[in-house]
Design an enzyme around this catalytic site. Structure first.
Site, PDB file in Angstrom:
ATOM      1  N   ASP A 194      14.481   1.623   9.053  1.00 23.55           N
ATOM      2  CA  ASP A 194      13.145   2.195   8.882  1.00 23.55           C
ATOM      3  C   ASP A 194      13.181   3.694   8.621  1.00 23.55           C
ATOM      4  OD1 ASP A 194      11.938  -0.224   9.234  1.00 23.55           O
ATOM      5  OD2 ASP A 194      11.325   0.107  11.298  1.00 23.55           O
ATOM      6  N   HIS A 218      11.834  -7.172   9.212  1.00 24.61           N
ATOM      7  CA  HIS A 218      11.895  -5.958  10.015  1.00 24.61           C
ATOM      8  C   HIS A 218      13.209  -5.243   9.756  1.00 24.61           C
ATOM      9  CE1 HIS A 218       8.154  -6.182  12.188  1.00 24.61           C
ATOM     10  NE2 HIS A 218       8.376  -7.451  12.485  1.00 24.61           N
TER      11      HIS A 218
END
Length: 363
Positions: free
Chosen positions: A156, A126
């Site tokens: 991200d 992640h």
């Protein structure tokens, strides 16, 4: 700005959908292929704000008819976005070779955490994991505390979505000249590392140390956030001597000989403690009033809801509350575009019939 550009987005999580939203914000016709049967992740809303401005169809990529539908859309598209682990799209029969066989000018955008190859490419991860290994998380947080950056922003979104978007636009520009598409390999690991280059320019003259708290921007008393008497926070970053001098003047510290030694690293911890005590003496609102409109480079730390109601937002109209959904307007802005009106967020599959009719009309 992107009117006439069509992007097919295969539903995923995080960087891919955000890049699709950014392209839709800029005017592209973004068609998102949502999974039949519900959201791709537990807890995600049925209508996600990052689908705003897109058109939605629902598909089962293991269904031959739906696979044919996606291929038909690809034949008319400028780009495709997918965010699966390496090899998944190939197994579905939608890898770059097949898709560019259908449409040679297609720009095939792939966004992952670790990249399409390398020892981590098939491992789960992640945002925080990717930026931890790329080095981008190293200077986050105070010395002695575990590094932690705002979730998703550096990884991200910054390292993934933005680099995917730039890659898609560059590929589309090239394809319009050459007629040949490309495959964009946007890894959060790569992008977040690339963003470090501006900070690393400070290493060349010796202003960036690998020990946290010892560099020009993460060590000084004049480059950090301080707690106020009402448990708010105020940010200070007056790097240039003329701004620092004004900062001291507004705090009535201009005559203090220790504070005059702005770049003395030995004094930074001492002066940090002294400033912490000073800022504890007033509320965040009081400090904001003192520094508002000056060049001292001091600003309050606001949460997004506070930012929505701040006078700066009244002038810029950056934050919007749309039916109880807090969201930010597109950026950047363009001189020939009207003020932004929040677009509709589609229900999953809302445009199934419309898009199928469009495809039928072209055949």
């Amino acid at each position: 700005m992107l009117k006439g550009v069509r992007i097919i987005e295969i539903e995923g999580l995080g960087p891919g959908p955000f890049a699709g939203m950014l392209l839709a914000d800029l005017g592209a016709d973004v068609i998102v292929a949502h999974r039949k049967g519900g959201s791709s992740a537990p807890g995600m809303p049925e209508q996600s704000l990052i689908d705003r401005g897109k058109r939605s169809i629902t598909v089962d990529l293991k269904d031959p008819d739906d696979l044919d539908l996606i291929k038909a859309l690809i034949s008319s598209a400028d780009g495709l976005i997918e965010g699966f682990r390496p090899g998944v799209m190939e197994k579905l029969g939608l890898g770059p070779q097949i898709c560019q066989g259908i449409n040679p000018a297609l720009v095939y955008g792939r966004v992952t955490g670790w990249g399409q190859n390398g020892p981590q490419s098939h491992a789960a991860g992640h945002d925080l994991n990717y930026i931890a290994m790329s080095g981008a998380a190293w200077f986050a947080s105070e010395p002695g505390q575990p590094p932690f950056t705002p979730p998703t922003l550096v990884g991200d979104i910054g390292g993934g979505s933005m680099y995917l978007t730039v890659g898609m636009l560059a590929g589309i520009l090239a394809a319009r000249t050459t007629g040949q598409g490309t495959v964009v390999d946007a890894a959060v690991y790569d992008g977040s590392a690339h963003m470090m280059n501006l900070l690393l320019t400070m290493r060349q003259p010796g202003l960036l140390a690998m020990d946290r708290g010892q560099s020009l921007l993460d060590g000084p008393h004049w480059s950090r956030c301080y707690r106020t008497s009402d448990d708010g926070y105020i940010s200070v970053q007056c790097l240039e001597p003329k701004f620092y001098a004004l900062f001291l003047d507004l705090l009535n510290l201009s005559g203090d000989p220790e504070f005059q030694r702005q770049f003395d690293r030995a004094l930074w911890p001492v002066l940090t403690k002294r400033l912490a005590a000073v800022f504890q003496g007033k509320t965040r609102e009081a400090w904001t009033a003192i520094f508002q409109g000056t060049d001292a480079c001091v600003a309050p730390v606001l949460n997004p809801e506070e930012a929505l109601h701040d006078p700066l937002n009244a002038a810029r109209a950056t934050w919007h509350d749309v039916g109880g959904v807090l969201q930010a307007a597109p950026a950047p802005r363009f001189s020939d575009q009207p003020p932004w009106t929040p677009p509709k967020t589609p229900v999953r599959g809302e445009h199934n019939d419309e898009i199928r009719k469009e495809l039928g009309a072209r055949r």
